[in-house]
Design a protein around this motif. Structure first.
Motif, PDB file in Angstrom:
ATOM      1  N   ILE A 279      15.176  60.204  88.312  1.00  0.00           N
ATOM      2  CA  ILE A 279      14.560  61.092  87.312  1.00  0.00           C
ATOM      3  C   ILE A 279      14.871  60.603  85.902  1.00  0.00           C
ATOM      4  N   ILE A 280      16.105  60.143  85.688  1.00  0.00           N
ATOM      5  CA  ILE A 280      16.439  59.607  84.352  1.00  0.00           C
ATOM      6  C   ILE A 280      15.568  58.403  84.032  1.00  0.00           C
ATOM      7  N   GLY A 281      15.373  57.550  85.029  1.00  0.00           N
ATOM      8  CA  GLY A 281      14.535  56.372  84.796  1.00  0.00           C
ATOM      9  C   GLY A 281      13.088  56.706  84.544  1.00  0.00           C
ATOM     10  N   THR A 282      12.517  57.619  85.340  1.00  0.00           N
ATOM     11  CA  THR A 282      11.113  57.983  85.138  1.00  0.00           C
ATOM     12  C   THR A 282      10.902  58.741  83.830  1.00  0.00           C
ATOM     13  N   THR A 283      11.953  59.359  83.311  1.00  0.00           N
ATOM     14  CA  THR A 283      11.838  60.082  82.039  1.00  0.00           C
ATOM     15  C   THR A 283      11.878  59.138  80.847  1.00  0.00           C
ATOM     16  N   LEU A 284      12.742  58.147  80.898  1.00  0.00           N
ATOM     17  CA  LEU A 284      12.952  57.282  79.738  1.00  0.00           C
ATOM     18  C   LEU A 284      12.232  55.934  79.831  1.00  0.00           C
ATOM     19  N   LEU A 285      12.031  55.413  81.042  1.00  0.00           N
ATOM     20  CA  LEU A 285      11.595  54.018  81.194  1.00  0.00           C
ATOM     21  C   LEU A 285      10.246  53.883  81.860  1.00  0.00           C
ATOM     22  N   THR A 286       9.482  54.907  81.930  1.00  0.00           N
ATOM     23  CA  THR A 286       8.187  54.812  82.582  1.00  0.00           C
ATOM     24  C   THR A 286       7.245  53.916  81.791  1.00  0.00           C
ATOM     25  N   GLY A 287       6.525  53.067  82.499  1.00  0.00           N
ATOM     26  CA  GLY A 287       5.504  52.213  81.892  1.00  0.00           C
ATOM     27  C   GLY A 287       6.004  50.973  81.204  1.00  0.00           C
ATOM     28  N   ILE A 288       7.326  50.712  81.180  1.00  0.00           N
ATOM     29  CA  ILE A 288       7.820  49.570  80.406  1.00  0.00           C
ATOM     30  C   ILE A 288       7.493  48.238  81.080  1.00  0.00           C
ATOM     31  N   PHE A 289       7.259  48.230  82.384  1.00  0.00           N
ATOM     32  CA  PHE A 289       7.019  46.963  83.068  1.00  0.00           C
ATOM     33  C   PHE A 289       5.606  46.431  82.821  1.00  0.00           C
ATOM     34  N   TYR A 290       4.764  47.186  82.114  1.00  0.00           N
ATOM     35  CA  TYR A 290       3.447  46.692  81.720  1.00  0.00           C
ATOM     36  C   TYR A 290       3.478  45.980  80.374  1.00  0.00           C
ATOM     37  N   ARG A 291       4.541  46.125  79.616  1.00  0.00           N
ATOM     38  CA  ARG A 291       4.576  45.612  78.253  1.00  0.00           C
ATOM     39  C   ARG A 291       4.775  44.103  78.250  1.00  0.00           C
ATOM     40  N   GLN A 292       3.882  43.413  77.550  1.00  0.00           N
ATOM     41  CA  GLN A 292       3.974  41.964  77.398  1.00  0.00           C
ATOM     42  C   GLN A 292       3.310  41.562  76.087  1.00  0.00           C
ATOM     43  N   CYS A 293       3.611  40.365  75.661  1.00  0.00           N
ATOM     44  CA  CYS A 293       3.090  39.885  74.376  1.00  0.00           C
ATOM     45  C   CYS A 293       1.630  39.446  74.530  1.00  0.00           C
ATOM     46  N   ARG A 294       0.797  39.906  73.609  1.00  0.00           N
ATOM     47  CA  ARG A 294      -0.630  39.574  73.595  1.00  0.00           C
ATOM     48  C   ARG A 294      -0.968  38.800  72.329  1.00  0.00           C
ATOM     49  N   GLU A 295      -2.007  37.973  72.435  1.00  0.00           N
ATOM     50  CA  GLU A 295      -2.438  37.209  71.255  1.00  0.00           C
ATOM     51  C   GLU A 295      -3.104  38.110  70.218  1.00  0.00           C
ATOM     52  N   ALA A 296      -3.812  39.122  70.684  1.00  0.00           N
ATOM     53  CA  ALA A 296      -4.482  40.059  69.773  1.00  0.00           C
ATOM     54  C   ALA A 296      -4.856  41.293  70.572  1.00  0.00           C
ATOM     55  N   ASP A 297      -5.438  42.288  69.912  1.00  0.00           N
ATOM     56  CA  ASP A 297      -5.913  43.462  70.619  1.00  0.00           C
ATOM     57  C   ASP A 297      -7.177  43.116  71.402  1.00  0.00           C
ATOM     58  N   PRO A 298      -7.586  43.964  72.359  1.00  0.00           N
ATOM     59  CA  PRO A 298      -8.770  43.652  73.174  1.00  0.00           C
ATOM     60  C   PRO A 298     -10.026  43.501  72.320  1.00  0.00           C
ATOM     61  N   ILE A 299     -10.880  42.596  72.770  1.00  0.00           N
ATOM     62  CA  ILE A 299     -12.171  42.375  72.105  1.00  0.00           C
ATOM     63  C   ILE A 299     -13.275  42.540  73.146  1.00  0.00           C
ATOM     64  N   LEU A 300     -14.431  42.989  72.711  1.00  0.00           N
ATOM     65  CA  LEU A 300     -15.562  43.246  73.601  1.00  0.00           C
ATOM     66  C   LEU A 300     -16.361  41.961  73.764  1.00  0.00           C
ATOM     67  N   VAL A 301     -16.432  41.470  75.021  1.00  0.00           N
ATOM     68  CA  VAL A 301     -17.153  40.242  75.334  1.00  0.00           C
ATOM     69  C   VAL A 301     -18.029  40.501  76.540  1.00  0.00           C
ATOM     70  N   ASN A 302     -19.357  40.357  76.347  1.00  0.00           N
ATOM     71  CA  ASN A 302     -20.306  40.517  77.467  1.00  0.00           C
ATOM     72  C   ASN A 302     -20.106  41.847  78.188  1.00  0.00           C
ATOM     73  N   ALA A 303     -20.045  42.900  77.409  1.00  0.00           N
ATOM     74  CA  ALA A 303     -19.956  44.266  77.942  1.00  0.00           C
ATOM     75  C   ALA A 303     -18.680  44.499  78.745  1.00  0.00           C
ATOM     76  N   CYS A 304     -17.617  43.780  78.429  1.00  0.00           N
ATOM     77  CA  CYS A 304     -16.317  44.053  79.056  1.00  0.00           C
ATOM     78  C   CYS A 304     -15.226  43.664  78.062  1.00  0.00           C
ATOM     79  N   TRP A 305     -14.108  44.290  78.217  1.00  0.00           N
ATOM     80  CA  TRP A 305     -13.011  44.070  77.285  1.00  0.00           C
ATOM     81  C   TRP A 305     -12.159  42.891  77.760  1.00  0.00           C
ATOM     82  N   SER A 306     -11.993  41.918  76.874  1.00  0.00           N
ATOM     83  CA  SER A 306     -11.170  40.738  77.156  1.00  0.00           C
ATOM     84  C   SER A 306      -9.862  40.847  76.366  1.00  0.00           C
TER      85      SER A 306
END
Length: 907
Positions: free
Chosen positions: A212-239
């Motif tokens: 419970i302590i982990g799900t309260t404080l650390l939820t979603g952290i394993f998705y975080r990674q470095c990106r070159e930029a924010d998403p851009i719309l290419v051919n009707a889909c987000w890249s």
């Protein structure tokens, strides 16, 4: 025809009703005699066959026949071997698989079905207390038989009932019933499980709390990674392109310049959510651009929900891979919090809770009885060896002076020491061999090897002459050494390039044997280890059987399932899952078609056995669990949790508890025997009662056991038999003798009543041991009186603290000090403390006497107290704490010119 069941015949039992009749649901219980044994059976079996029925009596005699049990055990062994050799990668309609499925399995199932029916007919089915299903082992057998019969039904292979074949792997457990010690061991393991109920509840509570302590404080952290930029719309889909750093971000790692740390769209922290220009507008993600976890294993161990968090906490409890998870949390959230969270988690769940479980298992082991006490004949022999004074004169295999002198030379102590030195030199010379070979000392090592071999050949010839061919082979030590020498000769003839040379190092075990004889404490330790290992042989057999059963079970679930595109990352399944080999290499040999299969798998019995053993040891077991969850689903993690709980926490903890208990028991027994031997030998030497002749002295010089005899006066001998017959003193006898002595009394003479009372504890009126009332008995009893009287008096004040405190007692030292005290008493002298030694003893710094004022002041400072607290010691302790604190605060990366850096260095 024997009535005890030892012959091949099956005598018909005589039904007789003995004692009171016990009422049961199916009538009454009667006692019948079967093969010479009395058995309680139900009067009516299956409401059809009465106890006096001739058919039932013949069946009862047959199922109680020992050769029937042996035949069933043989069938179980054949069934177990058939399951082990089954080729999971081979076709089912040909080869060995066809023979096992169509012939062997059907025959064995029919035999086990017939056995089940016969036992139900003989004992009844389930209603009464003595019926078939009232025995848990028969319940297991019944489940296996029913599952096999269901497998005969047409269409069961395609109807989802094929899982019933899994019960076949439980059949080897029935073999435990054939060995009473194994059956008791299994029952003990099973009975210890309920005692771990409270620990299990506490463990589940802790897992949920940390989850419970982990799900309260650390939820979603394993998705975080470095990106070159924010998403851009290419051919009707987000890249959305990633920098592919292979690390989380948001905590210790905040991405390099120009990068953005982003995570899932629902990340609890808004700064890490992706930013869509103009909103997402309902467009999907392009292929490969959707937010995904950086590490494949975090698909199963994470803080996104409580189940994944509990699995993560359980993995950290086993101490496998917990540092990798902590580093991930440090990179993705916060370094101090991750350190504190995992530190507390490991300390409470692993260091504390697992050791509490070990304590509970150790408590349950107190009721463990495996019959080992009935098979401790080797330990009794070692005790007899310690308690005996001398061995009898050896009998030569051939009566000749040449053989006798060869025997004396073979056991001559200088010769045996020389051989030990040569063995050590041989091992050292083999340790000096390196690769690539060193030209400088290689020729010297070769010469040394030949010289050592020649000496060993000479020793073998001497031992052959001394012991004779039969005695040489019967002696395990000499036979083993002879085999090593023979192999060394063959290896030398072959050119010395064979790997058989490594067998020479096994001679080093002879050095251990020599040390065990010379060094008593080491000998006791070595013998205790040997006897402890032998006492755990049934545990080892059970452990191998458990590994065998788990291997067969996991093969049923995961055979041909561990096929991955990348067997290292286990990120995605390969298209060849369920097939024999990896796809795309059909034109190559089979050993080139395993690129998609990790090393730890369950496609073959051998690798399955190794994989189960790896899980039992806890080494990288989590990776195998990830592979199982990826291939079959997250729910199969339950199997791996069960094997860890059963294998590591329960089974290996029971092994550790048994090992410590048995080792302490054996070591205490051997130490007690060695203590008695030392006391007896020291008393014999000081009494002068054991006089050695010149021939005995010669034998002692040659390393032979001396003959115990006296040339004049009343002769007596203390043999191995007498050492067994003569009882040893216990605490009650010692206390009774001690009460008859006062502290100021002279040591009583053995001719007086008090002396006879003490001597009688040690010397009893037996055939080989003289009575204390005779002259010879008085002579040896006097030594015992003087040796133990002072210790008897001190026993009064030490008996209360005997538990938990071992008494450091040296018989030789006690005897010497007692004789010194006796000599002073006999001369009428009063013992006084020794006079102070002259300079430099007693002088501080070689110049200050005890009357020196500086020394007196220093002593005053050391012992000065305020309200019971020593001031100087506490002051030094505070200084040590301040010094440690400054060293911990100091950072070598800070600017040394800063004021606090200078202050820390000065402090």
């Amino acid at each position: 025809m024997s009535t005890d069941g030892e012959t091949m015949g099956t005598p018909e039992p005589r039904p007789t009703q003995l004692g009171n009749v016990l009422e049961g649901n199916c009538g009454t219980i009667v006692t019948v005699e079967v093969n010479g044994k009395q058995k309680q059976v139900c009067r009516m079996s299956c409401f059809i066959f009465p106890a006096d029925s001739s058919v039932r009596m013949k069946v009862l005699a047959f199922v109680e026949w020992k050769w029937f049990d042996r035949f069933i055990l043989l069938c179980i062994v054949v069934n177990s071997l058939a399951m082990a050799v089954y080729d999971q990668r081979g076709p089912n309609d040909s080869g060995v698989n066809f023979v096992i499925d169509s012939i062997i399995d059907n025959i064995l199932t029919a035999i086990f079905l017939l056995e089940c029916l016969l036992k139900i007919l003989a004992w009844g089915f389930c209603i009464d207390q003595t019926t078939y299903l009232r025995d848990p082992w028969n319940v297991l057998d019944f489940v296996v038989v029913v599952s096999g019969v269901i497998g005969w039904l047409p269409g069961t292979a395609d109807s989802g009932l094929s899982f019933l074949r899994l019960f076949r792997v439980l059949r080897p457990l029935r073999s435990l019933n054939a060995v009473p010690q194994m059956k008791v061991l299994v029952n003990t393991v099973i009975s210890s499980v309920p005692r771990l109920g409270n620990v299990s509840v506490m463990g589940a509570f802790l897992f949920v709390v940390f989850g419970i302590i982990g799900t309260t404080l650390l939820t979603g952290i394993f998705y975080r990674q470095c990106r070159e930029a924010d998403p851009i719309l290419v051919n009707a889909c987000w890249s959305w392109n990633s920098t592919n750093e292979g690390r989380l971000c948001g905590g210790r790692n905040m991405c390099e310049a120009g990068g953005f740390c982003r995570g899932h769209e629902e990340d609890p922290i808004e700064d890490y959510r992706p930013i869509f220009p103009g909103g997402k507008q309902g467009f999907p993600w392009c292929e490969g651009s959707a937010p995904a976890k950086v590490f494949p294993e975090t698909d199963f161990v994470h803080f996104d929900h409580i189940i994944g968090a509990v699995i993560l906490v359980f993995q950290c409890m086993t101490l496998e891979g917990w540092t990798d998870l902590m580093y991930m949390v440090q990179d993705g959230f916060n370094t101090p919090l991750a350190w504190v969270y995992f530190l507390i988690l490991v300390m409470i769940t692993s260091f504390f809770m697992l050791n509490v479980a070990l304590a509970v298992v150790d408590e349950a082991r107190d009721d463990f009885e495996d019959g080992s006490s009935k098979n401790d004949t080797d330990l009794e022999d070692d005790v007899d060896m310690f308690e005996s004074i001398a061995d009898p004169d050896p009998v030569m295999w051939h009566e000749s002076n040449f053989v006798r002198y060869a025997y004396r030379f073979a056991y001559w102590e200088p010769f045996t020491n020389f051989i030990m030195l040569i063995i050590a030199g041989n091992v050292i010379s083999m340790m000096l061999e390196v690769f690539p070979p060193q030209v400088a000392w290689d020729p010297g090592l070769n010469i040394c090897g030949k010289v050592f071999l020649g000496i060993f050949v000479f020793e073998m010839m001497v031992m052959l002459v001394a012991l004779g061919p039969k005695g040489y082979v019967k002696n395990v030590s000499t036979a083993f050494d002879g085999a090593v020498v023979t192999v060394s000769i063959i290896e030398e003839i072959m050119g010395g390039s064979s790997g058989l040379k490594a067998l020479r190092t096994l001679r080093f075990f002879r050095v251990l044997g020599k040390l065990a004889k010379k060094w008593q404490a080491f000998g006791i330790l070595l013998k205790a280890m040997m006897h402890t290992g032998m006492a755990l042989r049934y545990w080892l057999v059970l452990f191998i059987l458990v590994l065998y059963i788990f291997t067969l079970m996991f093969i049923q679930f995961f055979a041909l399932e561990f096929h991955f595109k990348d067997p290292d990352s286990l990120a995605a399944m390969d298209d060849s899952q369920g097939q024999m080999w990896c796809a795309g290499n059909e034109d190559r040999p089979w050993n080139y078609r395993q690129d998609c299969i990790p090393r730890a798998h369950f496609d073959t019995f051998l690798w399955g056995f190794v994989t189960i053993f790896q899980i039992m040891t806890g080494e990288n077991w989590n990776t195998i669990m990830y592979a199982g969850m990826r291939s079959k689903g997250a729910g199969f993690s339950f199997l791996f949790v069960i094997i860890i709980l059963f294998g590591q926490i329960l089974f290996l903890s029971l092994f550790l508890s048994m090992l410590i208990s048995k080792f302490d028991e054996v070591q205490d027994t051997l130490e007690e025997a060695a203590y008695r031997m030392n006391a007896l030998n020291a008393a014999s030497k000081s009494s002068g009662g054991l006089s050695a002749s010149s021939s005995d002295l010669d034998q002692k010089k040659m390393g032979l056991p001396p003959q115990v005899e006296s040339s004049s006066g009343p002769s007596f001998s203390i043999t191995k038999k007498s050492s067994q017959v003569a009882p040893q003193p216990d605490d009650d006898e010692l206390m009774e003798c001690a009460t008859s002595l006062d502290e100021d009394d002279e040591v009583p003479d053995p001719t007086t009543e008090a002396g006879k009372k003490i001597a009688g504890v040690f010397v009893k009126a037996e055939d080989e041991v003289p009575s204390p009332t005779t002259e010879a008995g008085k002579k040896i009893a006097g030594v015992f009186v003087r040796a133990v009287s002072r210790d008897l008096q001190s026993l009064k004040g030490t008996r209360e603290s005997k538990e938990g405190v071992k008494k450091d007692f040296s018989p030789q030292r006690s005897l010497g000090s007692q004789r010194s005290l006796d000599s002073h008493k006999e001369k009428g002298k009063v013992l006084s403390p020794p006079a102070l030694a002259k300079w430099p003893r007693g002088y501080s710094w070689f110049m200050m006497t005890t009357a020196n004022p500086i020394r007196r002041l220093a002593h005053f400072l050391l012992v000065f107290e305020i309200r019971g607290c020593q001031v100087f010691d506490n002051f030094i302790l505070v200084c040590i704490l301040l010094n440690s604190l400054c060293m911990g605060i100091d950072n070598p990366l800070t600017d040394p010119s800063l004021w606090y850096s200078i202050m820390l260095r000065e402090l």
